[in-house]
Write a protein that holds these residues in place. Structure first.
Motif, short mmCIF file in Angstrom:
data_model
loop_
_atom_site.label_atom_id
_atom_site.label_comp_id
_atom_site.label_asym_id
_atom_site.label_seq_id
_atom_site.Cartn_x
_atom_site.Cartn_y
_atom_site.Cartn_z
N ALA A 112 38.00 48.36 31.21
CA ALA A 112 39.05 48.19 32.22
C ALA A 112 40.40 48.56 31.61
N GLY A 114 44.56 47.97 32.64
CA GLY A 114 45.54 47.36 33.55
C GLY A 114 46.97 47.72 33.20
N GLU A 119 46.11 41.33 33.78
CA GLU A 119 45.03 41.98 34.53
C GLU A 119 43.74 42.06 33.73
N ILE A 120 43.84 41.92 32.43
CA ILE A 120 42.69 42.12 31.55
C ILE A 120 42.17 40.76 31.06
N ARG A 194 41.58 49.03 37.98
CA ARG A 194 41.38 48.96 36.52
C ARG A 194 40.28 49.93 36.08
N ARG A 197 41.68 53.68 36.73
CA ARG A 197 42.53 54.12 35.62
C ARG A 197 41.69 54.47 34.40
#
Length: 215
Positions: A112, A114, A119-120, A194, A197
């Motif tokens: 992921a 972020g 966000e992680i 996420r 990206r």
């Protein structure tokens, strides 16, 4: 000889008075000079300070610095070869959406990416941690992915399709069709920004080799 008798008392008094007046005038002149000098000193100091704190000073940014995007990845491991990284992913079914990111001679397994640390989500039991990095996608314009930086900065997956297919000056950017197809393929696969990206960074840092990653 008696010199004192040559002068009258009035003459001596006037001489003394004249000396006193001269002394007063001299002190006054020195005082005015000091006052004038003191008033001028702040102006000199201000002139010296303006270049370091005034609006006239403009720092020249390092070339490409304005293109850097601060991001955070969920990292599972680092390997010395792509084969080792791929084997690690294959052994863990929870890494189905993970990608291999090559940076210099290292192959990183990320799942992921972020825009903010929050966000992680990481876990000590998983052996994962947040990896802060900066991405520069300025060179991707030559690949028709001039809007990649905007896509990576976006938080709404619904908006990136229009960013990928928008036209510039009535003509599509050269190579933009391939960029649009990449966006479509990824958004058909997931709506999680996420993951989107991550997959874009993986593709444009390895296949097209235009994203530059620094730590």
């Amino acid at each position: 000889m008696k010199f004192g008798k040559r002068y009258s008392k009035v003459t001596v008094f006037m001489a003394m008075l004249h000396g006193v007046l001269i002394g007063i005038v001299a002190v006054a002149l020195i005082g005015l000079l000091l006052y004038w000098t003191r008033d001028k000193e702040p102006e000199v100091t201000m002139d010296k300070e303006v270049p370091t704190s005034g609006p006239a000073v403009v720092e020249t940014p390092v070339e490409g610095e304005e293109q850097l995007l601060q991001l955070y990845a969920k990292q599972h491991g680092a390997f010395s070869s792509a084969a080792a990284a791929a084997a690690f992913i294959a052994e863990d079914t929870s890494l189905a959406k993970a990608a291999i990111i090559r940076v210099d001679q290292n192959y990183l397994v990320w799942s992921a990416v972020g825009l903010a640390e929050g966000e992680i989500e990481v876990s000590a039991s998983e052996g994962t941690f947040r990896k802060a990095f900066k991405a520069n996608a300025a060179s991707c314009s030559a690949m028709g992915a001039g809007k990649l930086q905007a896509v990576l900065s976006e938080t709404d997956s619904a908006k990136i399709k229009s960013l990928a297919t928008s036209e510039k000056d009535g003509k599509k950017e050269e190579g933009a069709q391939g960029f649009g197809q990449n966006i479509k393929a990824i958004t058909d696969f997931t709506d999680d920004m996420r993951t989107i990206r991550l997959q874009l960074i993986s593709h444009y840092s390895s296949v097209d080799d235009c994203i530059k990653i620094t730590f």
